[in-house]
Write a protein that holds these residues in place. Structure first.
Motif, PDB file in Angstrom:
ATOM      1  N   THR A  39       3.275   7.886  -3.361  1.00  0.00           N
ATOM      2  CA  THR A  39       3.410   6.492  -3.777  1.00  0.00           C
ATOM      3  C   THR A  39       2.052   5.926  -4.183  1.00  0.00           C
ATOM      4  O   THR A  39       1.080   6.043  -3.446  1.00  0.00           O
ATOM      5  CB  THR A  39       4.009   5.646  -2.640  1.00  0.00           C
ATOM      6  OG1 THR A  39       5.220   6.250  -2.208  1.00  0.00           O
ATOM      7  CG2 THR A  39       4.269   4.224  -3.096  1.00  0.00           C
ATOM      8  N   HIS A  42       3.725   0.208  -3.759  1.00  0.00           N
ATOM      9  CA  HIS A  42       4.917   0.128  -2.915  1.00  0.00           C
ATOM     10  C   HIS A  42       5.886  -0.985  -3.267  1.00  0.00           C
ATOM     11  O   HIS A  42       7.071  -0.871  -2.965  1.00  0.00           O
ATOM     12  CB  HIS A  42       4.494  -0.067  -1.447  1.00  0.00           C
ATOM     13  CG  HIS A  42       3.740   1.082  -0.906  1.00  0.00           C
ATOM     14  ND1 HIS A  42       2.380   1.221  -1.058  1.00  0.00           N
ATOM     15  CD2 HIS A  42       4.159   2.165  -0.225  1.00  0.00           C
ATOM     16  CE1 HIS A  42       1.984   2.341  -0.480  1.00  0.00           C
ATOM     17  NE2 HIS A  42       3.040   2.927   0.035  1.00  0.00           N
ATOM     18  N   SER A 105       1.456  -6.606  -3.841  1.00  0.00           N
ATOM     19  CA  SER A 105       1.766  -7.001  -2.468  1.00  0.00           C
ATOM     20  C   SER A 105       0.489  -6.883  -1.636  1.00  0.00           C
ATOM     21  O   SER A 105      -0.496  -6.268  -2.063  1.00  0.00           O
ATOM     22  CB  SER A 105       2.845  -6.083  -1.892  1.00  0.00           C
ATOM     23  OG  SER A 105       2.336  -4.759  -1.756  1.00  0.00           O
ATOM     24  N   ALA A 106       0.516  -7.434  -0.446  1.00  0.00           N
ATOM     25  CA  ALA A 106      -0.642  -7.310   0.442  1.00  0.00           C
ATOM     26  C   ALA A 106      -0.954  -5.842   0.696  1.00  0.00           C
ATOM     27  O   ALA A 106      -2.122  -5.428   0.658  1.00  0.00           O
ATOM     28  CB  ALA A 106      -0.375  -8.036   1.756  1.00  0.00           C
ATOM     29  N   GLN A 107       0.073  -5.023   0.932  1.00  0.00           N
ATOM     30  CA  GLN A 107      -0.126  -3.588   1.184  1.00  0.00           C
ATOM     31  C   GLN A 107      -0.792  -2.918  -0.016  1.00  0.00           C
ATOM     32  O   GLN A 107      -1.738  -2.148   0.145  1.00  0.00           O
ATOM     33  CB  GLN A 107       1.215  -2.926   1.485  1.00  0.00           C
ATOM     34  CG  GLN A 107       1.110  -1.438   1.754  1.00  0.00           C
ATOM     35  CD  GLN A 107       2.468  -0.799   2.005  1.00  0.00           C
ATOM     36  OE1 GLN A 107       3.513  -1.366   1.687  1.00  0.00           O
ATOM     37  NE2 GLN A 107       2.448   0.389   2.581  1.00  0.00           N
ATOM     38  N   ASP A 108      -0.326  -3.207  -1.209  1.00  0.00           N
ATOM     39  CA  ASP A 108      -0.890  -2.570  -2.400  1.00  0.00           C
ATOM     40  C   ASP A 108      -2.271  -3.115  -2.753  1.00  0.00           C
ATOM     41  O   ASP A 108      -3.074  -2.415  -3.361  1.00  0.00           O
ATOM     42  CB  ASP A 108       0.053  -2.732  -3.590  1.00  0.00           C
ATOM     43  CG  ASP A 108       1.300  -1.887  -3.463  1.00  0.00           C
ATOM     44  OD1 ASP A 108       1.258  -0.834  -2.804  1.00  0.00           O
ATOM     45  OD2 ASP A 108       2.339  -2.285  -4.030  1.00  0.00           O
ATOM     46  N   MET A 110      -4.598  -3.846  -0.590  1.00  0.00           N
ATOM     47  CA  MET A 110      -5.605  -3.422   0.393  1.00  0.00           C
ATOM     48  C   MET A 110      -6.266  -2.094   0.041  1.00  0.00           C
ATOM     49  O   MET A 110      -7.142  -1.641   0.747  1.00  0.00           O
ATOM     50  CB  MET A 110      -4.970  -3.296   1.780  1.00  0.00           C
ATOM     51  CG  MET A 110      -4.570  -4.608   2.370  1.00  0.00           C
ATOM     52  SD  MET A 110      -4.002  -4.518   4.089  1.00  0.00           S
ATOM     53  CE  MET A 110      -3.154  -2.981   4.210  1.00  0.00           C
ATOM     54  N   TRP A 112      -5.855   2.173  -1.256  1.00  0.00           N
ATOM     55  CA  TRP A 112      -4.938   3.295  -1.361  1.00  0.00           C
ATOM     56  C   TRP A 112      -5.476   4.477  -0.587  1.00  0.00           C
ATOM     57  O   TRP A 112      -6.657   4.828  -0.719  1.00  0.00           O
ATOM     58  CB  TRP A 112      -4.786   3.653  -2.832  1.00  0.00           C
ATOM     59  CG  TRP A 112      -3.764   4.667  -3.152  1.00  0.00           C
ATOM     60  CD1 TRP A 112      -2.524   4.785  -2.596  1.00  0.00           C
ATOM     61  CD2 TRP A 112      -3.849   5.704  -4.123  1.00  0.00           C
ATOM     62  NE1 TRP A 112      -1.833   5.833  -3.176  1.00  0.00           N
ATOM     63  CE2 TRP A 112      -2.632   6.410  -4.119  1.00  0.00           C
ATOM     64  CE3 TRP A 112      -4.837   6.098  -5.012  1.00  0.00           C
ATOM     65  CZ2 TRP A 112      -2.370   7.486  -4.946  1.00  0.00           C
ATOM     66  CZ3 TRP A 112      -4.577   7.163  -5.851  1.00  0.00           C
ATOM     67  CH2 TRP A 112      -3.367   7.850  -5.810  1.00  0.00           C
ATOM     68  N   ARG A 113      -4.627   5.072   0.212  1.00  0.00           N
ATOM     69  CA  ARG A 113      -4.943   6.325   0.910  1.00  0.00           C
ATOM     70  C   ARG A 113      -3.899   7.339   0.444  1.00  0.00           C
ATOM     71  O   ARG A 113      -2.832   7.450   1.050  1.00  0.00           O
ATOM     72  CB  ARG A 113      -4.844   6.155   2.420  1.00  0.00           C
ATOM     73  CG  ARG A 113      -5.907   5.306   3.035  1.00  0.00           C
ATOM     74  CD  ARG A 113      -5.773   5.198   4.524  1.00  0.00           C
ATOM     75  NE  ARG A 113      -4.542   5.812   5.041  1.00  0.00           N
ATOM     76  CZ  ARG A 113      -4.290   6.042   6.306  1.00  0.00           C
ATOM     77  NH1 ARG A 113      -5.148   5.687   7.212  1.00  0.00           N
ATOM     78  NH2 ARG A 113      -3.168   6.603   6.698  1.00  0.00           N
ATOM     79  N   TYR A 153      13.475  -0.073  -5.347  1.00  0.00           N
ATOM     80  CA  TYR A 153      13.788   0.059  -3.924  1.00  0.00           C
ATOM     81  C   TYR A 153      15.185  -0.481  -3.664  1.00  0.00           C
ATOM     82  O   TYR A 153      15.511  -1.606  -4.038  1.00  0.00           O
ATOM     83  CB  TYR A 153      12.751  -0.701  -3.090  1.00  0.00           C
ATOM     84  CG  TYR A 153      13.003  -0.621  -1.614  1.00  0.00           C
ATOM     85  CD1 TYR A 153      12.797   0.562  -0.919  1.00  0.00           C
ATOM     86  CD2 TYR A 153      13.452  -1.727  -0.908  1.00  0.00           C
ATOM     87  CE1 TYR A 153      13.021   0.648   0.444  1.00  0.00           C
ATOM     88  CE2 TYR A 153      13.680  -1.656   0.458  1.00  0.00           C
ATOM     89  CZ  TYR A 153      13.469  -0.461   1.120  1.00  0.00           C
ATOM     90  OH  TYR A 153      13.700  -0.379   2.461  1.00  0.00           O
TER      91      TYR A 153
END
Length: 169
Positions: A39, A42, A105-108, A110, A112-113, A153
């Motif tokens: 991914t 997300h 989004s907040a996750q995206d 921040m 990428w790992r 999704y």
């Protein structure tokens, strides 16, 4: 977010088959709703689909397939993943993140790992056992990245909308 858009790197067929086999062997059956995946983003808003499609087509038509490798194992606490290293794919993601500024989004947002999860939603002891087993025979290896794909999704499973291949494939 209902109907969120997901962007994943497309993995070459031999590598995909190998990773899917590991996922089937180690992921709890009742939770394994997806093939192995890498991914990149997300949760982009569904309203951005036209813009996302345009950017994915542009970026894949402009460049050769990124070089990438599996460089190690990651302990996810309740799971195991392969750590992916690719300066080329990092550059692709960074360029897309700039294009999607304001949509992330907040996750995206921040960072990428990059990783491919082959086990999740298990006890930490089960995960540590799999890491120990895989570590015995582990060696870094290249992984083919052939393009990027766009998914929707669906509250668990994903609907694949389209895939874009990198130039030269």
């Amino acid at each position: 977010m209902a109907g969120a858009l997901i962007i994943a790197a497309e993995i070459g067929p031999p590598d995909q088959a190998w990773l899917d086999q590991l996922r089937r062997a180690h992921f709890p059956v009742e939770r394994n709703q997806l093939p192995a995946h890498l991914t990149m983003f997300h949760a982009l808003p569904p309203s951005s689909e036209r813009e996302v499609r345009t950017e994915l087509a542009r970026i894949t038509s402009a460049g050769a397939p990124p070089r990438a490798s599996i460089e190690g194992l990651m302990d996810l606490g309740g799971g195991v993943a392969f750590r992916i290293v690719s300066a080329d794919l990092d550059d692709v993601r960074d360029e897309l993140a700039r294009a999607f500024r304001g949509l992330l989004s907040a996750q995206d947002g921040m960072g990428w790992r990059p990783h491919i999860t082959i086990q999740n939603k298990v006890s930490p002891s089960v995960a540590r056992s799999l890491i120990a087993t895989l570590q015995r025979d582990f060696y870094p290896r290249p992984i083919a990245i052939t393009g990027v794909s766009l998914h929707r999704y669906l509250d668990g499973p994903w609907e694949k909308l389209t895939a874009y291949r990198f130039r030269g494939l």
